[in-house]
Write a protein that holds these residues in place. Structure first.
Motif, mmCIF file in Angstrom:
data_model
loop_
_atom_site.group_PDB
_atom_site.id
_atom_site.type_symbol
_atom_site.label_atom_id
_atom_site.label_comp_id
_atom_site.label_asym_id
_atom_site.label_seq_id
_atom_site.Cartn_x
_atom_site.Cartn_y
_atom_site.Cartn_z
ATOM 1 N N ASP A 27 0.828 -1.206 0.000
ATOM 2 C CA ASP A 27 0.000 0.000 0.000
ATOM 3 C C ASP A 27 0.864 1.258 0.000
ATOM 4 O OD1 ASP A 27 -2.360 -1.414 -0.091
ATOM 5 O OD2 ASP A 27 -2.667 -1.362 2.079
ATOM 6 N N MET A 28 2.031 1.174 0.625
ATOM 7 C CA MET A 28 2.922 2.331 0.652
ATOM 8 C C MET A 28 3.397 2.695 -0.761
ATOM 9 S SD MET A 28 6.330 2.678 2.899
ATOM 10 C CE MET A 28 7.626 3.773 2.473
ATOM 11 N N ALA A 29 3.717 1.699 -1.572
ATOM 12 C CA ALA A 29 4.220 1.947 -2.924
ATOM 13 C C ALA A 29 3.107 2.325 -3.893
ATOM 14 C CB ALA A 29 4.963 0.727 -3.448
ATOM 15 N N THR A 30 1.954 1.718 -3.740
ATOM 16 C CA THR A 30 0.878 1.949 -4.709
ATOM 17 C C THR A 30 -0.151 2.951 -4.221
ATOM 18 O OG1 THR A 30 -0.465 0.141 -3.849
ATOM 19 C CG2 THR A 30 1.112 -0.399 -5.610
ATOM 20 N N GLU A 31 -0.050 3.333 -2.945
ATOM 21 C CA GLU A 31 -1.028 4.251 -2.341
ATOM 22 C C GLU A 31 -2.448 3.730 -2.523
ATOM 23 O OE1 GLU A 31 -0.037 8.049 -4.108
ATOM 24 O OE2 GLU A 31 1.694 8.266 -2.781
ATOM 25 N N GLY A 32 -2.599 2.403 -2.503
ATOM 26 C CA GLY A 32 -3.913 1.787 -2.633
ATOM 27 C C GLY A 32 -4.495 1.832 -4.036
ATOM 28 N N LYS A 33 -3.701 2.231 -5.013
ATOM 29 C CA LYS A 33 -4.166 2.333 -6.403
ATOM 30 C C LYS A 33 -3.462 1.268 -7.238
ATOM 31 C CE LYS A 33 -4.587 7.253 -5.664
ATOM 32 N NZ LYS A 33 -3.877 8.497 -5.775
ATOM 33 N N GLU A 34 -3.611 1.374 -8.550
ATOM 34 C CA GLU A 34 -2.911 0.453 -9.447
ATOM 35 C C GLU A 34 -1.411 0.652 -9.344
ATOM 36 O OE1 GLU A 34 -3.925 0.060 -13.586
ATOM 37 O OE2 GLU A 34 -6.028 0.472 -13.165
ATOM 38 N N VAL A 35 -0.664 -0.371 -9.728
ATOM 39 C CA VAL A 35 0.791 -0.266 -9.751
ATOM 40 C C VAL A 35 1.165 0.819 -10.763
ATOM 41 C CG1 VAL A 35 2.915 -1.479 -10.346
ATOM 42 C CG2 VAL A 35 1.103 -2.677 -9.110
ATOM 43 N N PRO A 36 2.014 1.764 -10.369
ATOM 44 C CA PRO A 36 2.414 2.815 -11.307
ATOM 45 C C PRO A 36 3.054 2.239 -12.575
ATOM 46 C CG PRO A 36 3.066 3.390 -9.071
ATOM 47 C CD PRO A 36 2.574 1.967 -9.040
ATOM 48 N N ALA A 37 2.769 2.840 -13.703
ATOM 49 C CA ALA A 37 3.268 2.376 -14.999
ATOM 50 C C ALA A 37 4.794 2.408 -15.082
ATOM 51 C CB ALA A 37 2.663 3.214 -16.119
ATOM 52 N N PHE A 38 5.433 3.191 -14.241
ATOM 53 C CA PHE A 38 6.894 3.275 -14.232
ATOM 54 C C PHE A 38 7.542 1.895 -14.165
ATOM 55 C CE2 PHE A 38 10.588 2.927 -11.412
ATOM 56 C CZ PHE A 38 11.540 3.587 -12.180
ATOM 57 N N TYR A 39 6.952 0.989 -13.408
ATOM 58 C CA TYR A 39 7.551 -0.328 -13.219
ATOM 59 C C TYR A 39 7.603 -1.142 -14.503
ATOM 60 C CZ TYR A 39 7.589 0.871 -8.363
ATOM 61 O OH TYR A 39 7.837 1.509 -7.178
ATOM 62 N N ASP A 40 6.819 -0.789 -15.506
ATOM 63 C CA ASP A 40 6.897 -1.466 -16.803
ATOM 64 C C ASP A 40 8.236 -1.197 -17.486
ATOM 65 O OD1 ASP A 40 4.308 -2.368 -16.442
ATOM 66 O OD2 ASP A 40 3.412 -0.771 -17.639
ATOM 67 N N SER A 41 8.891 -0.088 -17.114
ATOM 68 C CA SER A 41 10.113 0.318 -17.803
ATOM 69 C C SER A 41 11.401 -0.186 -17.150
ATOM 70 C CB SER A 41 10.167 1.848 -17.900
ATOM 71 O OG SER A 41 10.342 2.417 -16.614
ATOM 72 N N ILE A 42 11.320 -0.817 -15.982
ATOM 73 C CA ILE A 42 12.547 -1.336 -15.370
ATOM 74 C C ILE A 42 12.896 -2.668 -16.041
ATOM 75 C CG2 ILE A 42 12.088 -0.106 -13.225
ATOM 76 C CD1 ILE A 42 11.495 -2.841 -11.923
ATOM 77 N N PRO A 43 14.122 -3.148 -15.924
ATOM 78 C CA PRO A 43 14.522 -4.345 -16.664
ATOM 79 C C PRO A 43 13.609 -5.566 -16.525
ATOM 80 C CG PRO A 43 16.477 -3.242 -15.913
ATOM 81 C CD PRO A 43 15.303 -2.499 -15.312
ATOM 82 N N LEU A 44 13.109 -5.874 -15.326
ATOM 83 C CA LEU A 44 12.214 -7.033 -15.218
ATOM 84 C C LEU A 44 10.762 -6.686 -15.545
ATOM 85 C CD1 LEU A 44 13.557 -9.171 -12.240
ATOM 86 C CD2 LEU A 44 13.925 -9.435 -14.691
ATOM 87 N N GLY A 45 10.465 -5.415 -15.773
ATOM 88 C CA GLY A 45 9.157 -5.006 -16.275
ATOM 89 C C GLY A 45 7.990 -5.154 -15.319
ATOM 90 N N ARG A 46 8.242 -5.160 -14.018
ATOM 91 C CA ARG A 46 7.146 -5.292 -13.062
ATOM 92 C C ARG A 46 7.594 -4.820 -11.697
ATOM 93 N NH1 ARG A 46 7.965 -9.522 -9.605
ATOM 94 N NH2 ARG A 46 9.528 -11.066 -10.203
ATOM 95 N N ILE A 47 6.649 -4.608 -10.824
ATOM 96 C CA ILE A 47 6.935 -4.272 -9.430
ATOM 97 C C ILE A 47 7.229 -5.568 -8.676
ATOM 98 C CG2 ILE A 47 4.530 -4.395 -8.640
ATOM 99 C CD1 ILE A 47 5.120 -1.819 -6.972
ATOM 100 N N GLY A 48 8.007 -5.473 -7.618
ATOM 101 C CA GLY A 48 8.338 -6.653 -6.828
ATOM 102 C C GLY A 48 7.234 -7.027 -5.854
#
Length: 86
Positions: A27-48
């Protein structure tokens, strides 16, 4: 500071290691919303996931890591490497 503590405490049999988590789906990272699109751009393409950090912690807390001290384990999907070009 952690590396200095590892040097100082190693002779006492105390191991000190570090975990460096990146974005983890909480909840701290997503603030209770969808996963931010930024994580699509990191090498593994997703949030941990919290479990992925927990596994690294469990390894360092186990006898499997008995010869590790002063180690840094980065659990960030490659985020510190930069973003992938799309």
């Amino acid at each position: 500071m952690s590396k200095a503590a590892a040097i100082e405490n190693g002779p006492k049999g105390i191991r000190i290691n570090m975990i460096h988590p990146g974005g983890i789906e909480t909840d701290m990272a997503t603030e209770g919303k969808e996963v931010p699109a930024f994580y699509d751009s990191i090498p593994l393409g997703r949030i941990g996931q919290p479990e992925e950090v927990a596994k690294a912690v469990a390894f360092l807390a186990s006898e499997e890591s008995s010869y590790c001290t002063g180690a840094e384990i980065t659990v960030d999907g490659g985020m510190t490497l930069g973003t992938a070009d799309q």
